[in-house]
Structure formats: C-alpha cells, structure tokens
Design an enzyme around this catalytic site. Structure first.
Site, PDB file in Angstrom:
ATOM      1  CG  LEU A 361      -1.671  -1.191   1.735  1.00 53.80           C
ATOM      2  CD1 LEU A 361      -2.705  -0.839   2.568  1.00 53.80           C
ATOM      3  CD2 LEU A 361      -2.822  -1.317  -0.056  1.00 53.80           C
ATOM      4  CB  CYS A 362       0.804   4.288  -1.954  1.00 56.16           C
ATOM      5  SG  CYS A 362       1.350   3.442  -3.785  1.00 56.16           S
ATOM      6  CB  THR A 363       0.129   4.355   3.191  1.00 56.38           C
ATOM      7  OG1 THR A 363       0.043   4.933   4.924  1.00 56.38           O
ATOM      8  CG2 THR A 363      -1.097   3.225   4.267  1.00 56.38           C
ATOM      9  CG  LEU A 401      -4.373   1.875  -1.001  1.00 57.61           C
ATOM     10  CD1 LEU A 401      -2.707   1.458  -1.515  1.00 57.61           C
ATOM     11  CD2 LEU A 401      -4.797   2.952  -2.102  1.00 57.61           C
TER      12      LEU A 401
END
Ligand SMILES: Cc1ncc(COP(=O)(O)O)c(C=O)c1O
Length: 411
Positions: A361-363, A401
């Site tokens: 995930l982009c976090t 996502l």
C-alpha cells in the site's frame, strides 16, 4: 546497569520441524499449495482447544464459556467452535445468522451491541436469541416488535458499570459510555418495569477487553459480583443469567506475558462461595481473542528486498489491508511490533540488522514489522505474524487500494 530489552513472549504454541513452522501440522508451503494462495491466515484448531482447556482448568465449572464471534467470524471457525463452547455472543445480524447456522441453540446465543437497528431487533426476536438491550429505547422497541409478532422478546440488560477496569487495552465500562444502561439508571428502572411484556433473563456486565493484569481482572470480578448482587436485590423477578464480561488478554507486544488464570479462578471460586444465591443463576464469561488469537498466524511472501539509505525493507504481498491491528491502527496509541518470524527459517539466529517488513500500500502506515531483528531473509521466504487469530481480516480495510482480499483456513 543495562536495562534488559523487553522481548516477546515465546511463540511456542506451534510445532517446528526442519526449521519450518507448522500450523495444524502443515508447513506454510503446503498450506499455500492447499489454498493456491501465497498470503493467508491459518488457524490451528488444536491451539484453540488448548486455550479452552486452560480456561476450564482454572475457572470454576459453574461458569460457562461463551465465544464472542466478533474476534473471528470466519464461518468455518465458528463451526469448529460450536461444540467447544457453551454459547456464542454476537454483535450484528450477520454474526447472529452465522451463529444460528452453526447449529448453536438460540437460547445459547446473546446479541449485544449499541445502536441495534429495528430489523436486527426483529430478527433476534424471531430467532429467539437473547437481546442484550443497551438503552431504554431499545427495550421499548423490542417490546413493541414482540407485540407485533406475538412473541415475547428475550431480554437481558447490558449494564454500564460505574467502576472502571484498570490497565485494560479497551475500557468498555465506567464513565459516560455508548454501551449499556448506566447502573444508577437501572437501579431506578428495574423495580418499575412491567416484566409481563418480555422474557427477562438478567444482566450483562462487560467492563473491558485485552487485559493482562491478573489483579485488575480480580478487582473487576469483585466489582461485578457486588454490582450483580445489588441489581438482583432491586429486581422484583428472578434473575436467570449473569454475563460477567470477559477481558482476558493475550501477549502481543515485547514485555507482555501470558495471563495466569490461577489467581483469577481462585478468586471466582471465592466469590461463588460468598454469593450462594448465584448458584441458581447461569453465569457466563465471554471471550474472543483469548480463545482464538494465539491460534492464528498471518503469512505473507517476501517478494522483494530493497535497501533504502542503509535500511533493509522486506517487501511482501500482504499488508495493512489484511491485518490492520498489526499495523497499529486498531486501538493502539503507539505502534508496537507483534511477534514476527521467518516461517521457513525458524530457529535461525537473527542478524544484527533491524529490518522493516512492509506491504504493497502507498502509505507508510503499511508496516508489518518496524525495525525488527529477524533471521537473514531472502525473496520467497515467509513472513509470519503471530497472535493473528483475532480481529484479522474482518477488522481490516480489505478493499483499500483494491488489492486482493486474503484467504483464511482452519486446520
Ligand atoms: C460485549 C463484548 N463482548 C466480547 C468482546 C470480545 O473481547 P475480546 O476479544 O477482547 O475477548 C468485546 C470486545 O469488544 C465486547 O465488546
């Protein structure tokens, strides 16, 4: 003097063979082949049975054990639990249907939860499960729906106790709460109710969750029995059931140890002897995570390893979307690591480097392990998160996502 660095409790609930972690007697590669999936939750029935045996070994036989389905509502797991416990506690219409379909008799199912909606109340009355009403409006609605259906609703009162549990992961009683009816209000209400309008069962006194302090639990039990006695004294009809709450925790983080149920059981025995009236009342302890969390692992494949400015990152196909609680975003104030292992290199000496394990995930929240010392890992190895049998997939934002959902298996 150097302060000892806290370590995780030993994760010795599973067997290890040839450095391979075995869940339900199976290697992770074999579970992956069985499922045709390289990221999964696996739950070991024998470990659940051991936890249940620990409960019965210490807690007086007069107290029944219920499973709080919210901790793990995977249908196959609920079906396995059905013959192992005396009842289920459900928190929604869906959980109620799963409980009923497991074959658990409706009289052994209780439905607690704030803000129950009218269709849920109706369904519970039709099913014949015990409604743990959490407000006066909810009681009124149950009575009215019962009249429409010509069925008396089965009702217990969830009490918001005035006492507060010390050292609890999550406090569910004391002070203003959305759960239950304040005990002071119940003292006014109970003598005045028209008990012919519903089938009154008793009280549900739930004070907290994830507690690892024997003394705090003992104090909560002392307070619960004292409160139950006062409630019984002002109730003009027979009290048939008292749910004493749950709250038994499990060790997730470094420095935490498994709960010793010995003094808790001894104290409950003393309380039962002090309150002979309770011998005619069905007493229940409801537990979620204590029964199932230790039995579950989350396994993800290490699909890449990269180094950024000297920091090693184990990149995996699993993450926060499958396991929110491990990411530290499910009730924790400060993120701490769950116990983590390389499941195909058990017993290998950890390397000195502190590695990160992360997901897709982009976090930066998508962290599975934060600067942990693990054995030297390679692409293709299994990253394993222990203590994952409770509040896993259903407590996680699986659609976030758009990555694939996780598979579960009971072994
Ligand atoms: C009413 C009730 N029962 C049982 C539980 C299960 O708690 P645990 O999984 O910590 O045993 C909870 C947790 O929030 C709860 O609110």
């Amino acid at each position: 003097m150097n302060k000892a660095v806290p370590v995780h409790a030993p994760m010795n609930q599973f067997d290890v063979k040839d450095q391979q972690l075995l869940v339900g007697g199976k290697r992770l590669d074999d579970i992956a082949a069985l499922l045709d999936k390289e990221v999964f939750y696996a739950y070991d029935t024998e470990v659940i049975k051991r936890q249940i045996a620990i409960f019965h070994q210490h807690i007086p036989a007069a107290i029944k054990l219920h499973f709080a389905i919210k901790a793990n509502p995977y249908p196959a797991l609920i079906n396995r639990m059905r013959p192992l416990v005396a009842g289920f506690d459900v928190a929604s219409h869906k959980e109620m249907l799963l409980a009923l379909q497991s074959g658990m008799p409706s009289e052994d199912i209780s439905f607690a939860g704030p803000a129950k909606q009218i269709p849920e109340i109706r369904a519970a009355i039709i099913a014949g499960v015990t409604l743990h009403v959490e407000s006066e409006t909810e009681l009124q609605r149950a009575i009215e729906i019962g009249q429409q259906l010509s069925v008396k609703p089965i009702v217990a009162f969830r009490v918001n106790p005035a006492f507060e549990l010390k050292a609890s992961g999550m406090k569910m009683g004391g002070g203003p709460k959305q759960f239950g009816i304040d005990e002071e209000r119940l003292f006014e209400l109970l003598p005045e109710l028209d008990y012919s309008q519903f089938d009154f069962r008793g009280f549900h006194i739930f004070w907290g969750s994830q507690n690892l302090k024997q003394d705090a639990i003992i104090e909560a039990h002392d307070n619960t029995f004292a409160l139950a006695q006062k409630l019984i004294d002002v109730t003009p009809v027979a009290v048939r059931t008292i749910n004493l709450g749950g709250g038994f925790g499990i060790p997730y983080f470094a420095g935490e140890q498994r709960l010793d149920l010995t003094p808790i059981g001894q104290n409950l025995q003393r309380l039962l002897e002090q309150h002979p009236l309770m011998s005619d009342i069905e007493l229940v302890i409801e537990l979620g995570r204590f029964l199932v969390a230790e039995a579950g692992i989350y396994a993800a494949k290490i699909t890449d390893i990269k180094v950024s400015r000297g920091q090693t990152f184990l990149m995996t196909n699993g993450g926060l979307h499958h396991h929110l609680s491990n990411s530290g975003n499910f009730g924790q104030v400060i993120r701490k690591n769950y116990p983590v292992a390389i499941g195909n290199k058990m017993g290998n000496v950890p390397s000195d480097a502190k590695v990160m394990a992360v997901g897709p995930l982009c976090t930066p929240l998508d962290t599975l392990a934060d600067k942990m010392t693990l054995p030297q890992a390679e692409v293709g190895d299994w990253l394993v998160i222990f203590q994952s049998g409770a509040y896993g997939p259903t407590a996680s934002p699986q659609d976030f996502l758009g990555h694939p959902h996780v598979t579960e298996v009971v072994l």
